[in-house]
Design a protein around this motif. Structure first.
Motif, mmCIF file in Angstrom:
data_model
loop_
_atom_site.group_PDB
_atom_site.id
_atom_site.type_symbol
_atom_site.label_atom_id
_atom_site.label_comp_id
_atom_site.label_asym_id
_atom_site.label_seq_id
_atom_site.Cartn_x
_atom_site.Cartn_y
_atom_site.Cartn_z
ATOM 1 N N LEU A 1 0.855 -1.182 0.000
ATOM 2 C CA LEU A 1 0.000 0.000 0.000
ATOM 3 C C LEU A 1 0.895 1.236 0.000
ATOM 4 C CD1 LEU A 1 -2.713 -1.045 2.606
ATOM 5 C CD2 LEU A 1 -2.863 -1.142 0.109
ATOM 6 N N THR A 2 0.434 2.302 -0.626
ATOM 7 C CA THR A 2 1.304 3.457 -0.835
ATOM 8 C C THR A 2 0.909 4.666 0.002
ATOM 9 O OG1 THR A 2 -0.010 4.248 -2.705
ATOM 10 C CG2 THR A 2 1.791 2.726 -3.191
ATOM 11 N N ALA A 3 1.911 5.468 0.314
ATOM 12 C CA ALA A 3 1.745 6.786 0.917
ATOM 13 C C ALA A 3 2.628 7.735 0.125
ATOM 14 C CB ALA A 3 2.142 6.781 2.388
ATOM 15 N N ALA A 4 2.060 8.821 -0.343
ATOM 16 C CA ALA A 4 2.786 9.760 -1.204
ATOM 17 C C ALA A 4 3.387 9.030 -2.406
ATOM 18 C CB ALA A 4 3.869 10.492 -0.415
ATOM 19 N N GLY A 5 2.660 8.052 -2.919
ATOM 20 C CA GLY A 5 3.083 7.360 -4.123
ATOM 21 C C GLY A 5 4.140 6.299 -3.948
ATOM 22 N N LYS A 6 4.516 5.988 -2.712
ATOM 23 C CA LYS A 6 5.582 5.000 -2.477
ATOM 24 C C LYS A 6 5.064 3.875 -1.586
ATOM 25 C CE LYS A 6 9.693 6.597 -1.727
ATOM 26 N NZ LYS A 6 10.914 7.197 -1.086
ATOM 27 N N PRO A 7 5.324 2.611 -1.937
ATOM 28 C CA PRO A 7 4.915 1.497 -1.077
ATOM 29 C C PRO A 7 5.523 1.630 0.319
ATOM 30 C CG PRO A 7 5.546 0.688 -3.234
ATOM 31 C CD PRO A 7 5.948 2.144 -3.193
ATOM 32 N N LEU A 8 4.736 1.295 1.326
ATOM 33 C CA LEU A 8 5.195 1.432 2.701
ATOM 34 C C LEU A 8 6.503 0.696 2.945
ATOM 35 C CD1 LEU A 8 1.790 0.956 4.579
ATOM 36 C CD2 LEU A 8 3.049 3.099 4.230
ATOM 37 N N ILE A 9 6.642 -0.491 2.375
ATOM 38 C CA ILE A 9 7.847 -1.280 2.635
ATOM 39 C C ILE A 9 9.090 -0.634 2.031
ATOM 40 C CG2 ILE A 9 7.712 -2.804 0.613
ATOM 41 C CD1 ILE A 9 8.454 -5.110 2.576
ATOM 42 N N VAL A 10 8.923 0.157 0.982
ATOM 43 C CA VAL A 10 10.075 0.801 0.349
ATOM 44 C C VAL A 10 10.671 1.861 1.257
ATOM 45 C CG1 VAL A 10 10.833 2.202 -1.611
ATOM 46 C CG2 VAL A 10 9.316 0.252 -1.976
ATOM 47 N N PHE A 11 9.845 2.537 2.055
ATOM 48 C CA PHE A 11 10.389 3.489 3.030
ATOM 49 C C PHE A 11 11.367 2.772 3.958
ATOM 50 C CE2 PHE A 11 6.374 5.685 1.967
ATOM 51 C CZ PHE A 11 6.849 6.969 1.725
ATOM 52 N N HIS A 12 10.993 1.578 4.410
ATOM 53 C CA HIS A 12 11.863 0.805 5.295
ATOM 54 C C HIS A 12 13.147 0.394 4.576
ATOM 55 C CE1 HIS A 12 9.039 0.658 8.528
ATOM 56 N NE2 HIS A 12 8.152 -0.069 7.868
ATOM 57 N N ILE A 13 13.004 -0.125 3.373
ATOM 58 C CA ILE A 13 14.177 -0.590 2.634
ATOM 59 C C ILE A 13 15.167 0.551 2.432
ATOM 60 C CG2 ILE A 13 14.980 -1.457 0.400
ATOM 61 C CD1 ILE A 13 12.326 -3.035 0.227
ATOM 62 N N GLU A 14 14.687 1.691 2.001
ATOM 63 C CA GLU A 14 15.581 2.823 1.740
ATOM 64 C C GLU A 14 16.276 3.294 3.012
ATOM 65 O OE1 GLU A 14 13.280 4.736 -2.153
ATOM 66 O OE2 GLU A 14 12.986 5.625 -0.165
ATOM 67 N N ARG A 15 15.549 3.315 4.116
ATOM 68 C CA ARG A 15 16.164 3.774 5.369
ATOM 69 C C ARG A 15 17.190 2.760 5.861
ATOM 70 N NH1 ARG A 15 12.078 6.200 7.078
ATOM 71 N NH2 ARG A 15 12.850 8.308 6.836
ATOM 72 N N LEU A 16 16.897 1.483 5.734
ATOM 73 C CA LEU A 16 17.849 0.456 6.160
ATOM 74 C C LEU A 16 19.108 0.474 5.295
ATOM 75 C CD1 LEU A 16 15.345 -2.464 6.846
ATOM 76 C CD2 LEU A 16 16.725 -1.251 8.562
ATOM 77 N N VAL A 17 18.937 0.669 3.996
ATOM 78 C CA VAL A 17 20.103 0.755 3.107
ATOM 79 C C VAL A 17 20.960 1.955 3.483
ATOM 80 C CG1 VAL A 17 20.841 1.156 0.729
ATOM 81 C CG2 VAL A 17 19.007 -0.465 1.203
ATOM 82 N N ALA A 18 20.321 3.085 3.771
ATOM 83 C CA ALA A 18 21.062 4.283 4.170
ATOM 84 C C ALA A 18 21.799 4.075 5.491
ATOM 85 C CB ALA A 18 20.105 5.476 4.278
#
Length: 229
Positions: free
Chosen positions: A26-43
């Motif tokens: 499911l998306t928020a501001a056009g981005k899947p919720l899980i992608v927020f986690h992935i990007e933060r973990l990668v950073a």
């Protein structure tokens, strides 16, 4: 560093949105919720992320792939039926840890936080701890909280004031090696047992956080990220 995103929930509170789409997509501001986690973990320097899934899990694998476009190795731990938090971690343990003493980050897939990646990178366990929990002020829908954070930095199951577990933690593999792989098991009893031995540390999370468990909270996050609230 390795991490696990817990994404095997059925998403019943999110229905009808999750009837055809797994909650992590499911998306928020056009981005899947899980992608927020992935990007933060990668950073934060995570090199391997394990994602467990059950309901419509094939959609998650199809959408995210092997992680190359995020700059991380993504591995999956499918569950025929949800194994609960500890059971899901136990099944994925061979992908998360090479030794019993190894530790890894765990993030609930249905929470959102603005936590700085550097803060995640600093979540290392001391030799006298098997878990380190990030705690937040109690939201309106969970006023009683979960655990007590002592001045010493120990997390206890008793105390006058309680905070809510954010769903973000650093956990040691040895917490789960006694479980049977493939069998459901809850995390709270395992944490409470470790607390009774004085082996759980924690701290308050000083960043925006919410449990995105209902359509209303998803809509609120969408507006917040778009600057509409």
């Amino acid at each position: 560093m390795r991490a696990m995103i817990l994404a095997a929930g059925l998403g019943t509170r999110m229905r009808p949105l999750t009837l055809k789409t797994p909650k992590p997509l499911l998306t928020a501001a056009g981005k899947p919720l899980i992608v927020f986690h992935i990007e933060r973990l990668v950073a934060a320097g995570v090199e391997r992320i394990v994602i467990n899934h059950a309901w419509l899990g094939e959609q998650i694998e199809s959408a995210l792939g092997d992680g190359a476009r995020f700059g991380v190795e993504l591995l999956y731990s499918p569950e025929g039926q949800p194994l609960e938090t500890a059971g899901g971690i136990r099944q994925a343990l061979p992908l998360l840890a090479d030794r019993e003493g190894d530790s890894f980050l765990v993030v609930n897939g249905d929470v959102y936080s603005d936590i700085e990646p550097g803060r995640l990178k600093r979540m290392e366990l001391n030799p006298d701890s098997d878990a380190h929990l990030l705690l937040v002020d109690n939201p309106s829908w969970h006023p009683g909280g979960d655990f007590h954070l002592a001045a010493s930095g120990r997390v206890l199951d008793s105390g006058d004031s309680r905070l809510t577990f954010s769903g973000i933690s650093m956990l040691r593999a040895s917490l789960f090696t006694g479980l049977v792989s493939g069998e459901p098991a809850a995390l709270a009893p395992i944490l409470r047992q470790a607390m009774s031995a004085g082996r759980v540390s924690g701290e308050a999370l000083d960043a925006y956080w919410d449990d995105i468990g209902t359509p209303e909270r998803l809509s609120a996050l969408d507006k917040r990220l778009k600057g509409e609230s």
